[in-house]
Design an enzyme around this catalytic site. Structure first.
Site, PDB file in Angstrom:
ATOM      1  N   THR A 174       0.825  -1.200   0.000  1.00 23.43           N
ATOM      2  CA  THR A 174       0.000   0.000   0.000  1.00 23.43           C
ATOM      3  C   THR A 174       0.863   1.255   0.000  1.00 23.43           C
ATOM      4  OG1 THR A 174      -1.607  -1.229   1.322  1.00 23.43           O
ATOM      5  CG2 THR A 174      -1.840   1.146   1.301  1.00 23.43           C
ATOM      6  N   GLY A 226      -0.395  -2.609   5.820  1.00 22.59           N
ATOM      7  CA  GLY A 226      -0.196  -3.857   6.559  1.00 22.59           C
ATOM      8  C   GLY A 226      -1.265  -4.879   6.256  1.00 22.59           C
ATOM      9  N   THR A 227      -1.426  -5.822   7.170  1.00 25.85           N
ATOM     10  CA  THR A 227      -2.445  -6.863   7.030  1.00 25.85           C
ATOM     11  C   THR A 227      -3.805  -6.239   7.324  1.00 25.85           C
ATOM     12  OG1 THR A 227      -1.814  -7.492   9.279  1.00 25.85           O
ATOM     13  CG2 THR A 227      -1.002  -8.873   7.490  1.00 25.85           C
ATOM     14  N   GLY A 228      -4.515  -5.901   6.252  1.00 27.76           N
ATOM     15  CA  GLY A 228      -5.696  -5.053   6.343  1.00 27.76           C
ATOM     16  C   GLY A 228      -6.765  -5.508   7.298  1.00 27.76           C
TER      17      GLY A 228
END
Length: 307
Positions: A174, A226-228
Site C-alpha cells: 500500500t 499492513g495486514t488489512g
C-alpha cells in the site's frame, strides 16, 4: 509550518534483501513523491493537494502495489482501493474494487467533492469516474512481470498472499501520505492494489475511514499499510486519534500503543505514517522494514527503508 510523511508499504524487508540498484530505485521513487508533496506545501498549498500530489507519484510507479503496480487478483485482474480525508470537517471519499482507473486516489477525491457519498465500489465507482472524465488505462498498463509471477505462484499454491519481495518475504505494498499544511489543516490519503490472488471482492483497510485512513485537525492524520483485516478490527487510524483526544497521549505514544502493542498482540503486521496538529511526524512499524519518507518545514528530512 508544514509536515509531510509518506509510505510505500511495509513488510519483510531486512537489510540486504534489496540489491544496491533496487534500493536506489526505491529511494529515488520515495524522493520524487516527497518532492511532489513538498512543492505544494512550500507554495502554501492545501494539505489535500499535497497528499494527492505525493500519492499519484507513487501510484504511477510500478515499484509499489497501487495504481500501475497493483497486484493481480484471483481472476488475473487488478482491483484497486483508495481513500482521502480532510481533517478540517472530516470530509472524505473512497473507492474500492475498481479496475482500469489510472489514479484511484484522484477518484476518491472526486467522490468526496462531487457526490453526497463517502464510498463507491466496483462498476458503480467506474461509471461515476467516466462522468468525471477520469483517466482510464488498458490492462496492459497495469501488467508487471514480477506481479504476474507472484500471482501464478499464489494460484498454484491456492493461497491469498501479501505482495512479497523476490526473496519470498512479505511486503504490504500500500502507498499513502499524511500532511499538515501552513493553514493548520491535516489530510491523509491511501491507495492499494490489495492482496495477490484475492477473491470475492475482498476489501482491506485502505478505503475504510478510521481503519487505514484518518484525519482530524484536533489530533492527527494517519495512513496505514499492513495486514488489512487486522487494521480494520483495530480501527487503527481512529484508535490513534482517540488515544490522543480522550487520553491525552502524544502522537508518538499513541502510535506505539497501537502499532507495537495492540496490533502485535492480535497478530497484525505493518505500519503507518502520521502527522499531528503540531507538525510532529511518526512512522512506526512492527515489520522488518517500511518504505518511508518525511519532510518538515524546519528542514528535518529523511528517506528510510530498513528498521
Amino acid at each position: 509550518m508544514f509536515s509531510i510523511a509518506l509510505h510505500g508499504g511495509a513488510g519483510t524487508i531486512p537489510k540486504g534483501s534489496l540489491t544496491p540498484e533496487q534500493e536506489a530505485q526505491y529511494r529515488e521513487a520515495l524522493a520524487q513523491a516527497l518532492a511532489a508533496g513538498t512543492a505544494v506545501l512550500e507554495q502554501k498549498g492545501a494539505a489535500l493537494d499535497a497528499v494527492i500530489a505525493a500519492v499519484t507519484v507513487l501510484e504511477d510507479n510500478p515499484l509499489f502495489n497501487a495504481g500501475r503496480g497493483a497486484v493481480f487478483n484471483h481472476d488475473g485482474r487488478h482491483e484497486m482501493d483508495a481513500a482521502i480525508i480532510c481533517g478540517k470537517e472530516r470530509q472524505t471519499g473512497g473507492v474500492c474494487g475498481i479496475a482500469g482507473v489510472k489514479n484511484p486516489v484522484e477518484l476518491a477525491r472526486l467522490v468526496m467533492e462531487q457526490t453526497e457519498h463517502v464510498l463507491l465500489s466496483g462498476t458503480g465507482a467506474e461509471a461515476f469516474a467516466k462522468t468525471q472524465g477520469v483517466a482510464f488505462e488498458p490492462e496492459s498498463y497495469f501488467y508487471n512481470e514480477l506481479r504476474y509471477q507472484q500471482w501464478k505462484e499464489a494460484v498454484a499454491a491456492d493461497r491469498v498472499q501479501l505482495d512479497h519481495t523476490a526473496a519470498g518475504g512479505k511486503k504490504m505494498g500500500t502507498v499513502g501520505c499524511a500532511v499538515l499544511d501552513e493553514m493548520g489543516n491535516l489530510a491523509a490519503a491511501t491507495s492499494t492494489g490489495g492482496l495477490t490472488n484475492k477473491r470475492w471482492g475482498r476489501i482491506g483497510d485502505t478505503p475504510i475511514i478510521g481503519a487505514g485512513t484518518w484525519a482530524d485537525n484536533a489530533t492527527c492524520a494517519v495512513s496505514c499499510t499492513g495486514t488489512g483485516e487486522y487494521f480494520i478490527r483495530a480501527v487503527v487510524g481512529h484508535e490513534i486519534h482517540a488515544l490522543m483526544q480522550y487520553k491525552g497521549l502524544s502522537l508518538q505514544d499513541a502510535c506505539d500503543e497501537v502499532v507495537n502493542k495492540q496490533l502485535v498482540a492480535s497478530g497484525g503486521e505493518g505500519g503507518l505514517v502520521a502527522v499531528d496538529a503540531q507538525g510532529n511526524v511518526c512512522l512506526p512499524f512492527n515489520s522488518e522494514g517500511m518504505y518511508r519518507a518525511w519532510r518538515k518545514s524546519d528542514g528535518d528530512t529523511g528517506i528510510e527503508i530498513y528498521r
